[in-house]
Design a protein around this motif. Structure first.
Motif, PDB file in Angstrom:
ATOM      1  N   LEU A  75       0.863  -1.172   0.000  1.00 24.53           N
ATOM      2  CA  LEU A  75       0.000   0.000   0.000  1.00 24.53           C
ATOM      3  C   LEU A  75       0.902   1.225   0.000  1.00 24.53           C
ATOM      4  N   ARG A  76       0.914   1.940  -1.112  1.00 24.67           N
ATOM      5  CA  ARG A  76       1.850   3.050  -1.313  1.00 24.67           C
ATOM      6  C   ARG A  76       1.867   4.016  -0.129  1.00 24.67           C
ATOM      7  N   HIS A  77       0.694   4.381   0.383  1.00 22.43           N
ATOM      8  CA  HIS A  77       0.646   5.386   1.454  1.00 22.43           C
ATOM      9  C   HIS A  77       1.224   4.869   2.780  1.00 22.43           C
ATOM     10  N   LEU A  78       1.378   3.549   2.923  1.00 30.67           N
ATOM     11  CA  LEU A  78       1.976   2.986   4.132  1.00 30.67           C
ATOM     12  C   LEU A  78       3.435   2.572   3.928  1.00 30.67           C
ATOM     13  N   GLY A  79       3.821   2.419   2.676  1.00 33.65           N
ATOM     14  CA  GLY A  79       5.202   2.061   2.368  1.00 33.65           C
ATOM     15  C   GLY A  79       5.460   0.563   2.424  1.00 33.65           C
ATOM     16  N   ALA A  80       6.675   0.220   2.077  1.00 32.39           N
ATOM     17  CA  ALA A  80       7.104  -1.181   2.043  1.00 32.39           C
ATOM     18  C   ALA A  80       7.661  -1.594   3.400  1.00 32.39           C
ATOM     19  N   LEU A  81       8.298  -2.741   3.454  1.00 31.35           N
ATOM     20  CA  LEU A  81       8.829  -3.263   4.711  1.00 31.35           C
ATOM     21  C   LEU A  81       9.798  -2.310   5.411  1.00 31.35           C
ATOM     22  N   ASN A  82      10.453  -1.444   4.649  1.00 26.73           N
ATOM     23  CA  ASN A  82      11.429  -0.546   5.270  1.00 26.73           C
ATOM     24  C   ASN A  82      10.789   0.674   5.938  1.00 26.73           C
ATOM     25  N   SER A  83       9.472   0.756   5.955  1.00 31.04           N
ATOM     26  CA  SER A  83       8.769   1.865   6.605  1.00 31.04           C
ATOM     27  C   SER A  83       8.105   1.389   7.896  1.00 31.04           C
ATOM     28  N   PRO A  84       8.301   2.100   9.005  1.00 30.34           N
ATOM     29  CA  PRO A  84       7.624   1.724  10.251  1.00 30.34           C
ATOM     30  C   PRO A  84       6.094   1.794  10.148  1.00 30.34           C
ATOM     31  N   ARG A  85       5.585   2.457   9.110  1.00 30.92           N
ATOM     32  CA  ARG A  85       4.133   2.574   8.922  1.00 30.92           C
ATOM     33  C   ARG A  85       3.548   1.412   8.111  1.00 30.92           C
ATOM     34  N   THR A  86       4.381   0.547   7.578  1.00 30.29           N
ATOM     35  CA  THR A  86       3.919  -0.497   6.659  1.00 30.29           C
ATOM     36  C   THR A  86       2.870  -1.413   7.283  1.00 30.29           C
ATOM     37  N   ASN A  87       1.992  -1.908   6.436  1.00 30.24           N
ATOM     38  CA  ASN A  87       1.030  -2.934   6.835  1.00 30.24           C
ATOM     39  C   ASN A  87       1.613  -4.332   6.607  1.00 30.24           C
ATOM     40  N   GLN A  88       2.715  -4.416   5.869  1.00 33.70           N
ATOM     41  CA  GLN A  88       3.336  -5.699   5.571  1.00 33.70           C
ATOM     42  C   GLN A  88       4.078  -6.213   6.800  1.00 33.70           C
ATOM     43  N   ARG A  89       4.173  -7.537   6.893  1.00 33.63           N
ATOM     44  CA  ARG A  89       4.869  -8.164   8.019  1.00 33.63           C
ATOM     45  C   ARG A  89       5.798  -9.249   7.507  1.00 33.63           C
ATOM     46  N   MET A  90       7.014  -9.268   8.063  1.00 36.57           N
ATOM     47  CA  MET A  90       7.964 -10.343   7.791  1.00 36.57           C
ATOM     48  C   MET A  90       7.969 -11.245   9.011  1.00 36.57           C
ATOM     49  N   LEU A  91       7.611 -12.487   8.789  1.00 35.47           N
ATOM     50  CA  LEU A  91       7.538 -13.468   9.871  1.00 35.47           C
ATOM     51  C   LEU A  91       8.660 -14.483   9.700  1.00 35.47           C
ATOM     52  N   ARG A  92       9.277 -14.868  10.809  1.00 36.82           N
ATOM     53  CA  ARG A  92      10.340 -15.874  10.794  1.00 36.82           C
ATOM     54  C   ARG A  92       9.947 -16.999  11.738  1.00 36.82           C
ATOM     55  N   ARG A  93      10.123 -18.236  11.251  1.00 35.91           N
ATOM     56  CA  ARG A  93       9.789 -19.397  12.079  1.00 35.91           C
ATOM     57  C   ARG A  93      10.871 -19.604  13.130  1.00 35.91           C
ATOM     58  N   ARG A  94      10.426 -19.751  14.363  1.00 34.62           N
ATOM     59  CA  ARG A  94      11.330 -20.046  15.481  1.00 34.62           C
ATOM     60  C   ARG A  94      11.618 -21.545  15.527  1.00 34.62           C
ATOM     61  N   LEU A  95      12.555 -21.925  16.368  1.00 37.23           N
ATOM     62  CA  LEU A  95      12.895 -23.342  16.517  1.00 37.23           C
ATOM     63  C   LEU A  95      11.707 -24.170  17.011  1.00 37.23           C
ATOM     64  N   ASP A  96      10.804 -23.560  17.805  1.00 36.20           N
ATOM     65  CA  ASP A  96       9.648 -24.299  18.311  1.00 36.20           C
ATOM     66  C   ASP A  96       8.509 -24.387  17.298  1.00 36.20           C
ATOM     67  N   GLY A  97       8.709 -23.827  16.088  1.00 34.83           N
ATOM     68  CA  GLY A  97       7.702 -23.902  15.033  1.00 34.83           C
ATOM     69  C   GLY A  97       6.772 -22.704  14.969  1.00 34.83           C
TER      70      GLY A  97
END
Length: 154
Positions: free
Chosen positions: A121-143
């Motif tokens: 969403l242009r008005h919220l920006g990409a992952l490099n913006s603190p306003r972004t709606n996008q989320r990067m999720l990483r799997r932990r060792l416990d799943g």
């Protein structure tokens, strides 16, 4: 059948990984302001497990991760490819960039080390913006998954 347009070796898509990024065509999301409009049309070469293994073998001395960039039209196929990487190329991590607002229930999340979710969403920006709606999720060792989006903020 998924199709891909091209591949590249990238360093910023998934944190701390050298990634073989595979640009999958046929994106149904059509986000306003999309920087990858060339992926909207369903064209390119078939992305089968055999083709995927060939692409990996060409880059295996360099990469630590395989990233599926798109594939929202067929999450089951993306899941099958991620599972193939885990079983046939042990040691490599997998990631998926989906433009959907939620992770598809048609995938097994344990097949992925990283999942980026959310349309651009242009008005919220990409992952490099603190306003972004996008989320990067990483799997932990416990799943379970943890939100590491903050690592992209400038």
């Amino acid at each position: 059948m998924l199709h891909y347009i091209n591949t590249d070796i990238v360093f910023q898509e998934f944190p701390d990984e050298v990634t073989l990024a595979i640009n999958i065509s046929g994106c149904p999301c059509h986000c306003p302001g999309c920087h990858s409009r060339f992926l909207w049309s369903d064209e390119g070469s078939d992305l089968t497990t055999e083709v995927l293994s060939s692409l990996i073998r060409e880059a295996e001395d360099t990469i630590t991760c395989v990233g599926f960039m798109g594939g929202d039209a067929d999450p089951t196929a993306v899941d099958t490819l991620a599972e193939h990487v885990l079983h046939c190329h042990p040691g490599l991590k997998t990631g998926w960039y989906t433009g959907r607002t939620a992770i598809s229930p048609l995938i097994n999340q344990q097949h992925f080390n990283y999942i980026k979710v959310g349309p651009y969403l242009r008005h919220l920006g990409a992952l490099n913006s603190p306003r972004t709606n996008q989320r990067m999720l990483r799997r932990r060792l416990d799943g379970s998954f943890e939100d590491i989006t903050f690592r992209f903020w400038k």
